[in-house]
Enzyme design. Structure first.
Site, mmCIF file in Angstrom:
data_model
loop_
_atom_site.group_PDB
_atom_site.id
_atom_site.type_symbol
_atom_site.label_atom_id
_atom_site.label_comp_id
_atom_site.label_asym_id
_atom_site.label_seq_id
_atom_site.Cartn_x
_atom_site.Cartn_y
_atom_site.Cartn_z
ATOM 1 N N ARG A 47 -5.203 1.904 4.954
ATOM 2 C CA ARG A 47 -6.071 3.065 4.731
ATOM 3 C C ARG A 47 -6.063 4.032 5.910
ATOM 4 O O ARG A 47 -6.178 5.252 5.719
ATOM 5 C CB ARG A 47 -7.497 2.583 4.445
ATOM 6 C CG ARG A 47 -7.651 1.919 3.088
ATOM 7 C CD ARG A 47 -8.963 1.154 2.956
ATOM 8 N NE ARG A 47 -8.979 -0.031 3.810
ATOM 9 C CZ ARG A 47 -9.964 -0.930 3.804
ATOM 10 N NH1 ARG A 47 -11.002 -0.770 3.003
ATOM 11 N NH2 ARG A 47 -9.906 -1.988 4.597
ATOM 12 N N GLN A 49 8.770 -3.243 -0.910
ATOM 13 C CA GLN A 49 7.993 -4.410 -1.327
ATOM 14 C C GLN A 49 8.495 -4.835 -2.705
ATOM 15 O O GLN A 49 8.331 -4.112 -3.683
ATOM 16 C CB GLN A 49 6.502 -4.082 -1.397
ATOM 17 C CG GLN A 49 5.627 -5.280 -1.715
ATOM 18 C CD GLN A 49 4.183 -4.901 -1.918
ATOM 19 O OE1 GLN A 49 3.840 -4.240 -2.903
ATOM 20 N NE2 GLN A 49 3.319 -5.314 -1.000
ATOM 21 N N TYR A 66 -0.436 -11.623 -7.916
ATOM 22 C CA TYR A 66 0.792 -11.331 -8.654
ATOM 23 C C TYR A 66 1.548 -12.643 -8.902
ATOM 24 O O TYR A 66 1.062 -13.720 -8.578
ATOM 25 C CB TYR A 66 1.632 -10.296 -7.904
ATOM 26 C CG TYR A 66 0.918 -8.977 -7.727
ATOM 27 C CD1 TYR A 66 0.560 -8.200 -8.829
ATOM 28 C CD2 TYR A 66 0.552 -8.523 -6.462
ATOM 29 C CE1 TYR A 66 -0.114 -6.994 -8.673
ATOM 30 C CE2 TYR A 66 -0.118 -7.316 -6.295
ATOM 31 C CZ TYR A 66 -0.452 -6.557 -7.407
ATOM 32 O OH TYR A 66 -1.126 -5.370 -7.245
#
Length: 412
Positions: free
Chosen positions: A355, A106, A181
């Site tokens: 998760r 990423q 971001y």
């Protein structure tokens, strides 16, 4: 894999072509900030973390937050893509490949959403200048509006980062355009108040993110899969809604992205939109970074409690699916065999898990072998808090009988 070819789950275990690469199945480990790269250097713990995910059946595992510039890290335990980190990243990709999976880096830049200052760094960069509310927790109280020269430099940094990822053995790169971001700061009207060709209309706000995507595709698009992750909705007043999310998806598809990862929310303003559930106050107890502890406290004051519901972003993702032909990865609350079948039936090519695979990296194999149908993840979000501890990301529930988890170093 024992999944019968005519079973409802079988389609999720079929190969998937993403740009120039082929995945063995449709399951992707979503990027989740691991906190396992002290001083920007990937650790052996990080290598084993991703190798465990690959051994557990996921076709592609995403290494979170690889900063393309020295001033792009949000925290000191995040990877910096440079010559110093290449041998460590090569060890990671070699381990993932040996375990039967593929690896994605990423690539991103934090913009003004940074809590560390690089040597010689002035004001953090952003779409617009002025007061930096994030800087209240870092001492960087003002941000700099990027000039066209700044944009050109950062676009080159993204392309260089993608080439470094290729040299390190990655099979894909994921450009992070969501969650607040830098590239998200251009897309979001909450952050982008520019009056020039890079602000105002969504077409203008898309201009720099499209420039970055084009640079990365030109650099590695024939060899690596180029993936874009973005927020379909921002979940905050004055932010993008799903209508803008549809337009963003269309633009990224038009530019040539090989796969879109459909996320939501902003880190500072709407984190429950991102995770689909609240963060209990006790989560702060495990956080060792005082800045992040305070940030979590403010976040819990600002957002209303939210109860987790499976597939909590599906209503938005359906609208993206109806609007574009590019392959899509659904992300958000996939926890069961029934959810897998529903998403495949709705036409989502890839299934992204965060998760669930932190809780049990072997879940994809267990699901395919018929020994599991429902994840044991409770969406308590304690793993998110663990990202900001010295031990890094881990599930507090644990799986004592899982051989893959037991092979990992202790965290926390």
């Amino acid at each position: 894999m024992s999944t019968e070819m005519n079973s409802p789950l079988a389609a999720a275990y079929q190969p998937l072509r993403v740009g120039p690469i082929q995945l063995k199945n449709r399951f992707i480990k979503a990027a989740t900030n691991e906190g396992m790269s002290p001083n920007g250097i990937p650790s052996q713990q990080l290598v084993q973390f991703h190798a465990g995910v690959a051994a557990g059946g996921a076709a592609l595992t995403t290494v979170a937050y690889c900063a393309v510039s020295d001033d792009g890290c949000t925290l000191p335990n995040q990877i910096q893509l440079n010559r110093q980190t290449l041998p460590h990243l090569r060890a990671l990709t070699d381990a993932v490949h040996a375990a039967g999976g593929k690896a994605s880096a990423q690539i991103t830049h934090g913009g003004c959403f940074v809590f560390t200052r690089a040597p010689g760094q002035g004001r953090p960069l952003s779409a617009s200048g002025g007061f930096n509310k994030i800087g209240l927790m870092s001492g960087m109280f003002f941000k700099k509006q990027m000039s066209e020269a700044d944009m050109q430099r950062i676009a080159v940094d993204f392309a260089r980062g993608a080439r470094l990822a290729q040299e390190a053995g990655f099979d894909a790169v994921e450009i992070h355009m969501g969650h607040g971001y830098l590239l998200s700061q251009f897309l979001s009207p909450r952050y982008n108040q520019r009056k020039d060709a890079y602000g105002g209309s969504l077409e203008n706000r898309l201009r720099f993110p499209r420039q970055v995507l084009r640079a990365v595709l030109d650099a590695v698009g024939n060899e690596l899969a180029v993936i874009c992750k973005f927020s379909m909705v921002e979940g905050a007043r004055g932010g993008n809604h799903i209508d803008e999310g549809v337009q963003i998806a269309r633009a990224l598809a038009e530019e040539g992205a090989h796969l879109l990862v459909l996320s939501a929310g902003l880190n500072a303003e709407s984190i429950t939109t991102m995770f689909g559930s609240s963060f209990p106050p006790e989560n702060r107890a495990v956080v060792t970074n005082p800045v992040m502890k305070f940030a979590m406290y403010l976040q819990q004051l600002a957002e209303k409690p939210r109860e987790f519901k499976p597939l909590y972003l599906l209503k938005y993702a359906r609208q993206i699916r109806a609007a574009v032909d590019v392959p899509l990865a659904y992300l958000g609350g996939l926890t069961s065999a029934e959810g897998v079948v529903e998403l495949v039936d709705e036409g989502f090519e890839a299934l992204a898990l965060g998760r669930v695979l932190i809780h049990d990296p072997n879940w994809v194999n267990a699901l395919g072998q018929g020994v599991a149908r429902q994840s044991g993840c409770t969406a308590c979000n304690r793993c998110v808090a663990m990202m900001y501890t010295e031990g890094g990301t881990s599930c507090v529930l644990g799986l004592p009988g899982d051989p893959i988890l037991n092979s990992l170093p202790a965290a926390g």
